[in-house]
Each structure stands twice: as C-alpha cells, then as structure tokens.
Design a protein around this motif. Structure first.
Motif, PDB file in Angstrom:
ATOM      1  N   ASP A 236      -9.448   9.298   5.501  1.00  0.00           N
ATOM      2  CA  ASP A 236      -8.581  10.461   6.383  1.00  0.00           C
ATOM      3  C   ASP A 236      -7.255   9.693   7.156  1.00  0.00           C
ATOM      4  O   ASP A 236      -7.258   9.779   8.296  1.00  0.00           O
ATOM      5  CB  ASP A 236      -9.260  11.027   7.452  1.00  0.00           C
ATOM      6  N   VAL A 237      -6.543   9.107   6.222  1.00  0.00           N
ATOM      7  CA  VAL A 237      -5.491   8.346   6.893  1.00  0.00           C
ATOM      8  C   VAL A 237      -4.484   9.131   7.448  1.00  0.00           C
ATOM      9  O   VAL A 237      -3.695  10.075   6.602  1.00  0.00           O
ATOM     10  CB  VAL A 237      -5.139   7.297   5.929  1.00  0.00           C
ATOM     11  N   ASP A 238      -3.766   9.209   8.714  1.00  0.00           N
ATOM     12  CA  ASP A 238      -2.949   9.962   9.301  1.00  0.00           C
ATOM     13  C   ASP A 238      -1.609   9.208   9.194  1.00  0.00           C
ATOM     14  O   ASP A 238      -0.560   9.825   8.978  1.00  0.00           O
ATOM     15  CB  ASP A 238      -3.047  10.188  10.817  1.00  0.00           C
ATOM     16  N   PHE A 239      -1.593   7.831   9.155  1.00  0.00           N
ATOM     17  CA  PHE A 239      -0.253   7.193   9.125  1.00  0.00           C
ATOM     18  C   PHE A 239      -0.473   5.824   8.264  1.00  0.00           C
ATOM     19  O   PHE A 239      -1.348   5.382   8.281  1.00  0.00           O
ATOM     20  CB  PHE A 239      -0.112   6.660  10.737  1.00  0.00           C
ATOM     21  N   VAL A 240       0.698   5.612   7.623  1.00  0.00           N
ATOM     22  CA  VAL A 240       0.654   4.121   7.105  1.00  0.00           C
ATOM     23  C   VAL A 240       1.796   3.415   7.809  1.00  0.00           C
ATOM     24  O   VAL A 240       3.034   3.807   7.706  1.00  0.00           O
ATOM     25  CB  VAL A 240       0.977   4.307   5.520  1.00  0.00           C
ATOM     26  N   PHE A 241       1.486   2.335   8.557  1.00  0.00           N
ATOM     27  CA  PHE A 241       2.508   1.544   9.202  1.00  0.00           C
ATOM     28  C   PHE A 241       2.789   0.313   8.382  1.00  0.00           C
ATOM     29  O   PHE A 241       2.033  -0.185   7.580  1.00  0.00           O
ATOM     30  CB  PHE A 241       1.813   1.098  10.618  1.00  0.00           C
ATOM     31  N   VAL A 242       4.117   0.070   8.282  1.00  0.00           N
ATOM     32  CA  VAL A 242       4.604  -1.034   7.120  1.00  0.00           C
ATOM     33  C   VAL A 242       5.323  -2.143   8.153  1.00  0.00           C
ATOM     34  O   VAL A 242       6.571  -1.706   8.497  1.00  0.00           O
ATOM     35  CB  VAL A 242       5.442  -0.484   6.036  1.00  0.00           C
ATOM     36  N   GLY A 243       4.776  -3.058   8.127  1.00  0.00           N
ATOM     37  CA  GLY A 243       5.389  -4.312   8.740  1.00  0.00           C
ATOM     38  C   GLY A 243       5.287  -5.600   7.545  1.00  0.00           C
ATOM     39  O   GLY A 243       4.447  -5.427   6.678  1.00  0.00           O
ATOM     40  N   LEU A 244       5.920  -6.451   7.855  1.00  0.00           N
ATOM     41  CA  LEU A 244       6.235  -7.679   6.804  1.00  0.00           C
ATOM     42  C   LEU A 244       4.696  -8.155   6.590  1.00  0.00           C
ATOM     43  O   LEU A 244       3.915  -8.480   7.699  1.00  0.00           O
ATOM     44  CB  LEU A 244       7.201  -8.513   7.365  1.00  0.00           C
ATOM     45  N   ASP A 245       4.454  -8.347   5.387  1.00  0.00           N
ATOM     46  CA  ASP A 245       3.228  -9.068   5.087  1.00  0.00           C
ATOM     47  C   ASP A 245       3.427 -10.074   3.920  1.00  0.00           C
ATOM     48  O   ASP A 245       3.613  -9.562   2.734  1.00  0.00           O
ATOM     49  CB  ASP A 245       2.170  -7.948   4.561  1.00  0.00           C
ATOM     50  N   THR A 246       3.576 -11.323   4.330  1.00  0.00           N
ATOM     51  CA  THR A 246       3.996 -12.443   3.353  1.00  0.00           C
ATOM     52  C   THR A 246       2.865 -12.462   2.478  1.00  0.00           C
ATOM     53  O   THR A 246       3.212 -13.317   1.125  1.00  0.00           O
ATOM     54  CB  THR A 246       4.190 -13.585   4.129  1.00  0.00           C
ATOM     55  N   LYS A 247       1.836 -12.035   2.323  1.00  0.00           N
ATOM     56  CA  LYS A 247       0.487 -12.194   1.378  1.00  0.00           C
ATOM     57  C   LYS A 247       0.367 -10.875   0.725  1.00  0.00           C
ATOM     58  O   LYS A 247      -0.848 -10.501   0.359  1.00  0.00           O
ATOM     59  CB  LYS A 247      -0.659 -12.733   2.033  1.00  0.00           C
ATOM     60  N   GLY A 248       1.248  -9.666   1.133  1.00  0.00           N
ATOM     61  CA  GLY A 248       1.003  -8.275   0.457  1.00  0.00           C
ATOM     62  C   GLY A 248       1.093  -8.448  -1.106  1.00  0.00           C
ATOM     63  O   GLY A 248       1.422  -9.351  -1.822  1.00  0.00           O
ATOM     64  N   THR A 249       0.045  -7.542  -1.554  1.00  0.00           N
ATOM     65  CA  THR A 249      -0.109  -7.729  -2.971  1.00  0.00           C
ATOM     66  C   THR A 249       0.393  -6.271  -3.704  1.00  0.00           C
ATOM     67  O   THR A 249       0.528  -5.224  -2.970  1.00  0.00           O
ATOM     68  CB  THR A 249      -1.718  -7.736  -3.414  1.00  0.00           C
ATOM     69  N   TYR A 250       0.547  -6.210  -5.138  1.00  0.00           N
ATOM     70  CA  TYR A 250       1.059  -5.039  -5.543  1.00  0.00           C
ATOM     71  C   TYR A 250      -0.221  -4.055  -5.391  1.00  0.00           C
ATOM     72  O   TYR A 250      -0.090  -2.876  -5.296  1.00  0.00           O
ATOM     73  CB  TYR A 250       0.980  -5.161  -7.220  1.00  0.00           C
ATOM     74  N   GLU A 251      -1.555  -4.472  -5.491  1.00  0.00           N
ATOM     75  CA  GLU A 251      -2.610  -3.316  -5.387  1.00  0.00           C
ATOM     76  C   GLU A 251      -2.638  -2.812  -3.944  1.00  0.00           C
ATOM     77  O   GLU A 251      -2.841  -1.677  -3.643  1.00  0.00           O
ATOM     78  CB  GLU A 251      -3.947  -4.467  -5.600  1.00  0.00           C
ATOM     79  N   LYS A 252      -2.504  -3.600  -2.759  1.00  0.00           N
ATOM     80  CA  LYS A 252      -2.403  -3.284  -1.515  1.00  0.00           C
ATOM     81  C   LYS A 252      -1.134  -2.275  -1.377  1.00  0.00           C
ATOM     82  O   LYS A 252      -1.406  -1.052  -0.601  1.00  0.00           O
ATOM     83  CB  LYS A 252      -2.310  -4.378  -0.588  1.00  0.00           C
ATOM     84  N   TYR A 253       0.015  -2.648  -1.963  1.00  0.00           N
ATOM     85  CA  TYR A 253       1.076  -1.606  -1.659  1.00  0.00           C
ATOM     86  C   TYR A 253       0.740  -0.517  -2.320  1.00  0.00           C
ATOM     87  O   TYR A 253       1.313   0.636  -1.846  1.00  0.00           O
ATOM     88  CB  TYR A 253       2.402  -2.280  -2.364  1.00  0.00           C
ATOM     89  N   SER A 254       0.190  -0.368  -3.574  1.00  0.00           N
ATOM     90  CA  SER A 254      -0.313   0.808  -4.239  1.00  0.00           C
ATOM     91  C   SER A 254      -1.286   1.648  -3.450  1.00  0.00           C
ATOM     92  O   SER A 254      -1.026   2.814  -3.547  1.00  0.00           O
ATOM     93  CB  SER A 254      -0.510   0.695  -5.497  1.00  0.00           C
ATOM     94  N   LYS A 255      -2.185   0.919  -2.709  1.00  0.00           N
ATOM     95  CA  LYS A 255      -3.218   1.708  -1.945  1.00  0.00           C
ATOM     96  C   LYS A 255      -2.583   2.396  -0.921  1.00  0.00           C
ATOM     97  O   LYS A 255      -2.866   3.633  -0.583  1.00  0.00           O
ATOM     98  CB  LYS A 255      -4.248   0.735  -1.501  1.00  0.00           C
ATOM     99  N   ALA A 256      -1.674   1.939  -0.338  1.00  0.00           N
ATOM    100  CA  ALA A 256      -0.737   2.540   0.801  1.00  0.00           C
ATOM    101  C   ALA A 256       0.013   3.592   0.189  1.00  0.00           C
ATOM    102  O   ALA A 256       0.108   4.762   0.875  1.00  0.00           O
ATOM    103  CB  ALA A 256       0.156   1.481   1.420  1.00  0.00           C
ATOM    104  N   LEU A 257       0.613   3.386  -0.884  1.00  0.00           N
ATOM    105  CA  LEU A 257       1.158   4.688  -1.545  1.00  0.00           C
ATOM    106  C   LEU A 257       0.427   5.762  -1.629  1.00  0.00           C
ATOM    107  O   LEU A 257       0.799   6.799  -1.651  1.00  0.00           O
ATOM    108  CB  LEU A 257       1.952   4.150  -2.835  1.00  0.00           C
ATOM    109  N   SER A 258      -0.842   5.626  -2.096  1.00  0.00           N
ATOM    110  CA  SER A 258      -1.641   6.658  -2.349  1.00  0.00           C
ATOM    111  C   SER A 258      -1.856   7.607  -1.123  1.00  0.00           C
ATOM    112  O   SER A 258      -2.075   8.758  -1.002  1.00  0.00           O
ATOM    113  CB  SER A 258      -3.158   6.438  -2.900  1.00  0.00           C
ATOM    114  N   PHE A 259      -2.071   7.107  -0.108  1.00  0.00           N
ATOM    115  CA  PHE A 259      -2.292   7.730   1.275  1.00  0.00           C
ATOM    116  C   PHE A 259      -0.868   8.450   1.759  1.00  0.00           C
ATOM    117  O   PHE A 259      -1.101   9.528   2.285  1.00  0.00           O
ATOM    118  CB  PHE A 259      -2.653   6.651   2.362  1.00  0.00           C
ATOM    119  N   LEU A 260       0.065   7.743   1.310  1.00  0.00           N
ATOM    120  CA  LEU A 260       1.329   8.318   1.520  1.00  0.00           C
ATOM    121  C   LEU A 260       1.731   9.587   0.702  1.00  0.00           C
ATOM    122  O   LEU A 260       2.167  10.772   1.295  1.00  0.00           O
ATOM    123  CB  LEU A 260       2.635   7.378   1.444  1.00  0.00           C
ATOM    124  N   LEU A 261       1.338   9.485  -0.450  1.00  0.00           N
ATOM    125  CA  LEU A 261       1.130  10.704  -1.521  1.00  0.00           C
ATOM    126  C   LEU A 261       0.172  11.677  -1.074  1.00  0.00           C
ATOM    127  O   LEU A 261       0.360  12.942  -1.538  1.00  0.00           O
ATOM    128  CB  LEU A 261       1.016  10.164  -2.703  1.00  0.00           C
TER     129      LEU A 261
END
Length: 252
Positions: free
Chosen positions: A111-136
């Motif tokens: 039940d995500v209300d917000f996706v906060f985006v700060g710099l993540d030097t270990k960010g992965t494509y999988e994590k970025y895509s998971k965040a995208l799913s909440f935003l969509l």
C-alpha cells in the motif's frame, strides 16, 4: 552583522573521498574563531552520523551531527507537510531511510503512498523497476534533488536528478522540486537552524544548485571553483554569485 555560512559538501569540502585542503583550513579557522556554520547538501545518501564519519576519515575534525541538513531531510519534511499518507518505499541509502523514519513514515512495499528517490550507488535494475511498479499504481514520486552530476576525485558521476528524470519520463509524473536550487530545502534548513535568510551566506561549487538557490531566494552567495563549475560557466549559464573565489581560504 556577522553572517552564518551554509556550506555545500560535494565539490566544496571534498571531491568523492578526497579532501579539498583549502576547505579544511576554512572550516578549522571558523571553529577556532567560534563562528557558527552549517552544511547544506543535496547529497541524500548519508545519515547525519555517517556524514560526520565521512568527513572525519578525510581529516576534518570537530564536526557535529547537528550541523548537517540534507535533501533527504527536506524531502521527508516536505512530504509530511504537503501530503497525507505515510507508507513509503525508497530508492536510496541510509540517509534517506533515517530522514523518513524521523518524520514518521513507515518503510514498506505494501500500500505504498510515496516513492522517494535519493541517490543509491548500489541501485539495481530490479529495484528501480519495483519502484516503478508502485509509481504506476498511483504512488507519488518524491525526488530529493535535481543534481545531474556529482563531482568525484577523478571526474564526475551521475547525480540523483538524472534518476528522478528517468522516473518522470517513465510515469508522466513530475516530482516536487525540493533540493537546491529550489526553495523548500532552504526554508526547512533555516527553520532547522533557527536562522533567517538575511543571516546566512550560501557557499558552494555548483552554479545551477548552490548559487541559483541563493539567487532565487534572495540569499547572499559565494561560488568556489573547486567542483562542478568554473568561472567561465558564470557567463555561459548567466547565474551570478555575489562573490567568486578559487579557494575558501580567500574568505578568511
């Protein structure tokens, strides 16, 4: 009236993990004089304690946790003040997590209300895509800052603003503008530091963030040419600081 310095970090105090010697001399002298100063940074990665440790490892001494105000802190405060809902997912590191928890957000992927985006030097494509799913699925995009580039000891790396722009493009959302050069970070920082605009001077290496913040908000600025921009960029960008120095020692 003696003004209080609000000093940028990346490119102003250090580049990556490499200290800028003149910056250490500047800070050491301020402390010797018992002059108050703070650090105002778009870097959302580190907790306040981690910022102290990072600077200590490079050779800075006497820095305290309460001297830092970050774009993570500003983003959490902004979202709390402007929106309802407290369930948050984040792309980022410990600094963003700390800021969200301090402002009463719950870190979750339900039940995500917000996706906060700060710099993540270990960010992965999988994590970025998971965040995208909440935003969509109607979560609100909150970017901590718009930095396109970060100054490093051997050049530059991608800044958080480039990641936020990726999500804006993918979702047709527009993140609120919070970090430098936008006013929310300054307003929150002044409240945190118990200062007024006419009591501070913004010091930084980035014309498009540090200096433009001062220009936009009517705050005195000092541009130091140790990071992202050079003197030649002043006319190119038509962003005019109150003072230009090649070394912070020139302010002493």
């Amino acid at each position: 009236m003696e003004k209080v310095y609000m000093i940028d970090l990346d490119g102003t105090m250090y580049r990556g993990n490499k200290i800028i010697p003149s910056a250490k001399k500047f800070v050491d002298t301020l402390m010797e004089r018992n002059e108050e100063f703070f650090f105002l940074t778009n870097n959302a990665k580190r907790t306040k304690k981690q910022n102290v440790e990072h600077m200590k490892q490079m050779g800075f001494q006497g820095i305290k946790e309460e001297q830092f105000f970050t774009s993570s802190m500003a983003a959490a405060i902004y979202a709390k003040e402007h929106y309802t809902g407290r369930n948050a997912y984040y792309i980022g590191q410990d600094g963003l997590r700390e800021a969200l928890i301090e402002q009463g957000f719950f870190i979750t992927d339900n039940d995500v209300d917000f996706v906060f985006v700060g710099l993540d030097t270990k960010g992965t494509y999988e994590k970025y895509s998971k965040a995208l799913s909440f935003l969509l699925d109607h979560a609100i995009l909150i970017g901590t800052n718009d930095d396109r580039l970060l100054a490093q000891s051997d050049g530059f790396s991608i800044g958080n603003g480039s990641i936020v722009a990726m999500y804006e493009y993918a979702t047709n959302q527009v993140s609120p503008k919070i970090g430098k050069p936008h006013s929310p970070i300054l307003e929150s920082a002044l409240k945190y530091m118990k200062k007024e605009k006419n009591e501070v001077v913004l010091v930084g290496d980035n014309l498009e963030t540090d200096i433009l913040l001062g220009v936009n908000c009517g705050v005195e600025t000092v541009f130091v040419t140790t990071g992202v921009h050079t003197k030649d960029d002043v006319e190119r960008l038509q962003i005019y600081p109150d003072c230009i120095v090649d070394s912070l020692e020139q302010l002493l």
